[in-house]
Design a protein around this motif. Structure first.
Motif, PDB file in Angstrom:
ATOM      1  N   ALA A   6      -6.405   0.357  -1.733  1.00  0.00           N
ATOM      2  CA  ALA A   6      -5.380  -0.105  -2.675  1.00  0.00           C
ATOM      3  C   ALA A   6      -6.030  -0.959  -3.765  1.00  0.00           C
ATOM      4  O   ALA A   6      -5.727  -0.801  -4.959  1.00  0.00           O
ATOM      5  CB  ALA A   6      -4.309  -0.892  -1.926  1.00  0.00           C
ATOM      6  N   ALA A   7      -6.939  -1.845  -3.370  1.00  0.00           N
ATOM      7  CA  ALA A   7      -7.587  -2.737  -4.348  1.00  0.00           C
ATOM      8  C   ALA A   7      -8.460  -1.922  -5.307  1.00  0.00           C
ATOM      9  O   ALA A   7      -8.457  -2.160  -6.527  1.00  0.00           O
ATOM     10  CB  ALA A   7      -8.423  -3.780  -3.616  1.00  0.00           C
ATOM     11  N   THR A  10      -6.241  -0.035  -7.766  1.00  0.00           N
ATOM     12  CA  THR A  10      -5.650  -0.940  -8.758  1.00  0.00           C
ATOM     13  C   THR A  10      -6.699  -1.360  -9.786  1.00  0.00           C
ATOM     14  O   THR A  10      -6.453  -1.310 -11.001  1.00  0.00           O
ATOM     15  CB  THR A  10      -5.080  -2.198  -8.056  1.00  0.00           C
ATOM     16  OG1 THR A  10      -4.138  -1.752  -7.093  1.00  0.00           O
ATOM     17  CG2 THR A  10      -4.392  -3.122  -9.044  1.00  0.00           C
ATOM     18  N   HIS A  13      -7.407   1.559 -12.144  1.00  0.00           N
ATOM     19  CA  HIS A  13      -6.212   2.301 -12.585  1.00  0.00           C
ATOM     20  C   HIS A  13      -6.464   3.030 -13.919  1.00  0.00           C
ATOM     21  O   HIS A  13      -6.113   4.203 -14.078  1.00  0.00           O
ATOM     22  CB  HIS A  13      -5.053   1.306 -12.743  1.00  0.00           C
ATOM     23  CG  HIS A  13      -3.738   1.937 -13.009  1.00  0.00           C
ATOM     24  ND1 HIS A  13      -2.917   2.416 -12.002  1.00  0.00           N
ATOM     25  CD2 HIS A  13      -3.100   2.190 -14.180  1.00  0.00           C
ATOM     26  CE1 HIS A  13      -1.828   2.928 -12.543  1.00  0.00           C
ATOM     27  NE2 HIS A  13      -1.906   2.807 -13.860  1.00  0.00           N
ATOM     28  N   ALA A  20      -3.392   8.312 -11.836  1.00  0.00           N
ATOM     29  CA  ALA A  20      -3.004   6.897 -11.793  1.00  0.00           C
ATOM     30  C   ALA A  20      -1.571   6.752 -11.284  1.00  0.00           C
ATOM     31  O   ALA A  20      -0.655   7.380 -11.818  1.00  0.00           O
ATOM     32  CB  ALA A  20      -3.157   6.274 -13.184  1.00  0.00           C
ATOM     33  N   GLY A  21      -1.394   5.972 -10.233  1.00  0.00           N
ATOM     34  CA  GLY A  21      -0.059   5.727  -9.670  1.00  0.00           C
ATOM     35  C   GLY A  21       0.488   6.892  -8.860  1.00  0.00           C
ATOM     36  O   GLY A  21       1.643   6.862  -8.438  1.00  0.00           O
TER      37      GLY A  21
END
Ligand code: BTN
Length: 264
Positions: A6-7, A10, A13, A20-21
Motif C-alpha cells: 500500500a505504501a 501510494t 501513484h 493508479a487507484g
C-alpha cells in the motif's frame, strides 16, 4: 493489502498510469488471470490489476500450471481494452516490461525467450526460467473487447513440483539477497503503463527493437518447434513486425506464430 505494498503504491501513484487507484490485492485466489477475466466479462474498466500472494490454480501457457506458493512470487494480471488488435504484440510487450521491471527493482539483467519466457543465466545450471507471461483476449458478454495479461515472477526460493524446479530459479536465488516485492510490483505496473501507451500510439517498432535487444537467449540459437505435425529444426533469426519468430530451416525461413520453441 500488505502495508508495504500500500505504501509503495501510494508513494508511486504518479508513475502507475492507467493502473493508479485500480490495484486490488488478494491473499489467495485461484488464478489472477481468471479473476481479471471475470472482471472483463462483467464490464470492468481498463487498468484494473489483480495481485495475489498465492494462487491455487495458477495457469501457464499451453495448458500448463504455474506453481504459485504463498509469498514466493509476484502474481499479477491486468485488464486492458485496446482499441485495435495489438494482442499478438502484448506478450512480447509484457516480456520487455518484466525485463525492465526486474532490472529497475533489483539490477538483474534477464533475457527473453520467444514468446513468453523470461530467463536468466544461472552458472552451471545454464539458462533458467525466472518469469512467464500469459496473455488472453476475448469479448465480454456485455460487448467490448478485452485483453488480460498475466505476469508471474519467481522472487523467493520455494518448493515447486520437480518438473518446474529443474528449469526454474528465482530472483533471490540468483542475487543472493532479499528482493522487495512491493517495488517489483510498482516497477511492473509503471513499465507496463508506459509501454502500453507506446503500443497504442503505434510505437510497436520501438518495443520490438527493445525485445530484440534483450533476446540473446532466443536470437541466433538453434531451436526445434512443432509445425504441420512434425518437429522442425533451425536457427532463430529474428522476429517480424507481427511478433512471429523467424526460423531458418533446411526448407527456408519459417514464420512461427504460436506454440513454443525448444533449445537444441
Ligand atoms: C507461462 O510461462 O507459461 C506463463 C505463466 C504466467 C503466470 C501468471 S501468474 C499471474 C497470472 N495468473 C495466472 O494464472 N497465470 C499468470
Amino acid at each position: 493489502m500488505t502495508d508495504d505494498l500500500a505504501a509503495a503504491l501510494t508513494a508511486n501513484h504518479h508513475r502507475l498510469g492507467i493502473f493508479a487507484g485500480r490495484v486490488r490485492w488478494y491473499e489467495e485466489v485461484g488464478s489472477t488471470n481468471d479473476l481479471a477475466l471475470s472482471w472483463a466479462d462483467a464490464g470492468g474498466e481498463e487498468g484494473l490489476a489483480a495481485i495475489a500472494d498465492a494462487q491455487t490454480s495458477g495457469r501457464g501457457r499451453l495448458g500448463r500450471r504455474w506453481s504459485s506458493p504463498p509469498g514466493a512470487g509476484i502474481y499479477v494480471s491486468v485488464l486492458l481494452r485496446p482499441a485495435r488488435a495489438v494482442l499478438p504484440l502484448l506478450t512480447l510487450t509484457a516480456g520487455v516490461v518484466v525485463a525492465e521491471a526486474i532490472q529497475a527493482a533489483c539490477g538483474l539483467v534477464v533475457s527473453l525467450k520467444w514468446p513468453n519466457d523470461v530467463c536468466v543465466e544461472a552458472g552451471t545450471r545454464g539458462w533458467l526460467k525466472i518469469a512467464g507471461i500469459l496473455a488472453e483476449a476475448g469479448t465480454s458478454s456485455t460487448g467490448g473487447n478485452y485483453a488480460i495479461v498475466g505476469m508471474g515472477i519467481n522472487v523467493r526460493t520455494a518448493i515447486h513440483p520437480p518438473e518446474v524446479a529443474v528449469r526454474a530459479t528465482s530472483l533471490e536465488a540468483e542475487l543472493g539477497r532479499p528482493v522487495d516485492r512491493s517495488m517489483l510490483v510498482v516497477e511492473c505496473l509503471s513499465a507496463f503503463s508506459q509501454r502500453y501507451e507506446q503500443l497504442k500510439g503505434y510505437g510497436e517498432a520501438r518495443i520490438l527493437d527493445e525485445w530484440r535487444r534483450r533476446a540473446s537467449v532466443t536470437l541466433a540459437r538453434a531451436v526445434e518447434f512443432d509445425a504441420d505435425g512434425a518437429v522442425r529444426r533451425g536457427v532463430a533469426q529474428g522476429i517480424d513486425e507481427g511478433g512471429a519468430l523467424l526460423v531458418k530451416t533446411g526448407e527456408g525461413v519459417r514464420r512461427v506464430v504460436s506454440g513454443e520453441v525448444r533449445w537444441l
